[in-house]
Motif scaffolding. Structure first.
Motif, PDB file in Angstrom:
ATOM      1  N   ARG A 129       0.787  -1.222   0.000  1.00  0.00           N
ATOM      2  CA  ARG A 129       0.000   0.000   0.000  1.00  0.00           C
ATOM      3  C   ARG A 129       0.825   1.281   0.000  1.00  0.00           C
ATOM      4  O   ARG A 129       0.276   2.373  -0.088  1.00  0.00           O
ATOM      5  N   GLY A 130       2.146   1.123   0.084  1.00  0.00           N
ATOM      6  CA  GLY A 130       2.947   2.339   0.189  1.00  0.00           C
ATOM      7  C   GLY A 130       4.172   2.427  -0.702  1.00  0.00           C
ATOM      8  O   GLY A 130       4.864   3.439  -0.682  1.00  0.00           O
ATOM      9  N   GLY A 148      -5.280  -1.878  -7.814  1.00  0.00           N
ATOM     10  CA  GLY A 148      -4.460  -1.751  -6.613  1.00  0.00           C
ATOM     11  C   GLY A 148      -5.058  -0.756  -5.654  1.00  0.00           C
ATOM     12  O   GLY A 148      -6.245  -0.445  -5.731  1.00  0.00           O
ATOM     13  N   GLU A 149      -4.241  -0.288  -4.769  1.00  0.00           N
ATOM     14  CA  GLU A 149      -4.692   0.711  -3.803  1.00  0.00           C
ATOM     15  C   GLU A 149      -3.969   2.017  -4.036  1.00  0.00           C
ATOM     16  O   GLU A 149      -2.794   2.034  -4.398  1.00  0.00           O
ATOM     17  N   LYS A 150      -4.697   3.089  -3.799  1.00  0.00           N
ATOM     18  CA  LYS A 150      -4.073   4.409  -3.882  1.00  0.00           C
ATOM     19  C   LYS A 150      -2.907   4.439  -2.886  1.00  0.00           C
ATOM     20  O   LYS A 150      -3.112   4.196  -1.689  1.00  0.00           O
ATOM     21  N   PRO A 151      -1.710   4.705  -3.363  1.00  0.00           N
ATOM     22  CA  PRO A 151      -0.580   4.624  -2.436  1.00  0.00           C
ATOM     23  C   PRO A 151      -0.551   5.791  -1.460  1.00  0.00           C
ATOM     24  O   PRO A 151      -0.923   6.915  -1.805  1.00  0.00           O
ATOM     25  N   THR A 152      -0.129   5.497  -0.227  1.00  0.00           N
ATOM     26  CA  THR A 152      -0.045   6.545   0.796  1.00  0.00           C
ATOM     27  C   THR A 152       1.199   6.371   1.649  1.00  0.00           C
ATOM     28  O   THR A 152       1.692   5.256   1.824  1.00  0.00           O
TER      29      THR A 152
END
Lengths: 165, 79
Positions: A129-130, A148-152
């Protein structure tokens, strides 16, 4: 040997890599097995042969390499700060991967198993996720970028309390 | 500034790297809007992507300066 000295040595041995060749899991695990530890936890993520009912032929991974490497190191720093671990390796492969080939290897050694399990779980969750890495799935009749997931940054520095304690 | 596109965004823009001239006080969101006008398909990604400046995650309101490296990062799927 003082505690500080030991920490510095351990840090020097940490392995953070993006590679384009097959990952040599055996060599990495041997390198991480320190005589003073009693546990080595390994996460070996490999290419699955299906995606939502489609038969996957192969995958391609790409990364924002400079940032991905820096974020992998940052994850390593959080692992050290939060878990009583000894040695660690995070290696991600890029380029074309065939079914069954390892895309990510995370290995963590510690004196006792709990710290290594927890650190490993944190590392794979934070990476997914990052860290700026992308996967494209190739099927017989086309290709798609994986959902995927919005990266943070939070995925790395403030992971779920369930994994970071 | 140097502008990098990855994954789907790279395919939409047709290149991984661009150079952009910005006026003073320009923010990350201004830069993205400019590309969104050139590549309308890009605009729909606004809420699912992140931006980085000099390889650190950045807010859309972050100010840009000469020589910055800006990247637009679609949903990640490493591991």
């Amino acid at each position: 040997m003082g505690a500080t000295e030991h920490t510095q040595m351990a840090l020097a041995e940490d392995l953070f890599q993006l590679v384009r060749e097959p990952i040599d899991t055996r060599a990495i695990l041997e390198r991480l097995k320190a005589p003073e530890d009693g546990a080595l936890v390994v996460f070996d993520g490999f290419v699955r042969d299906n995606f939502k009912g489609h038969h996957t032929v192969y995958l391609e991974y790409e990364a924002y390499e400079a940032m991905a490497c820096a974020k992998m190191r940052e994850i390593g720093g959080h692992m050290r700060a939060n878990f009583a671990i000894d040695r660690l390796a995070i290696v991600h492969r890029l380029g074309r991967l065939e079914i069954g080939e390892t895309s990510i290897l995370i290995a963590v050694s510690s004196a006792h198993r709990a710290a290594a399990f927890d650190a490993c779980r944190y590392a794979i969750d934070a990476l997914k996720r990052g860290v700026p890495i992308w996967k494209k799935e190739y099927f017989e009749d086309g290709a798609v970028w994986a959902e995927g997931e919005k990266p943070t940054q939070q995925a790395i520095s403030r992971p779920d309390s369930s994994t970071l304690r | 500034v140097r502008v990098l596109f990855f994954g789907q965004l790279k395919e939409i823009v047709g290149s991984a790297e661009q150079e952009a001239e910005l006026s003073e006080g320009a923010r990350v969101e201004d830069l993205f809007e400019r590309y969104g006008r050139r590549f309308p398909e890009l605009a729909q990604f606004r809420n699912s992507i992140a931006a980085s400046v000099n390889q650190e995650y950045a807010e859309w309101r972050a100010l840009l300066g000469p020589g910055d490296e800006v990247a637009f990062l679609p949903p990640v799927s490493g591991g």
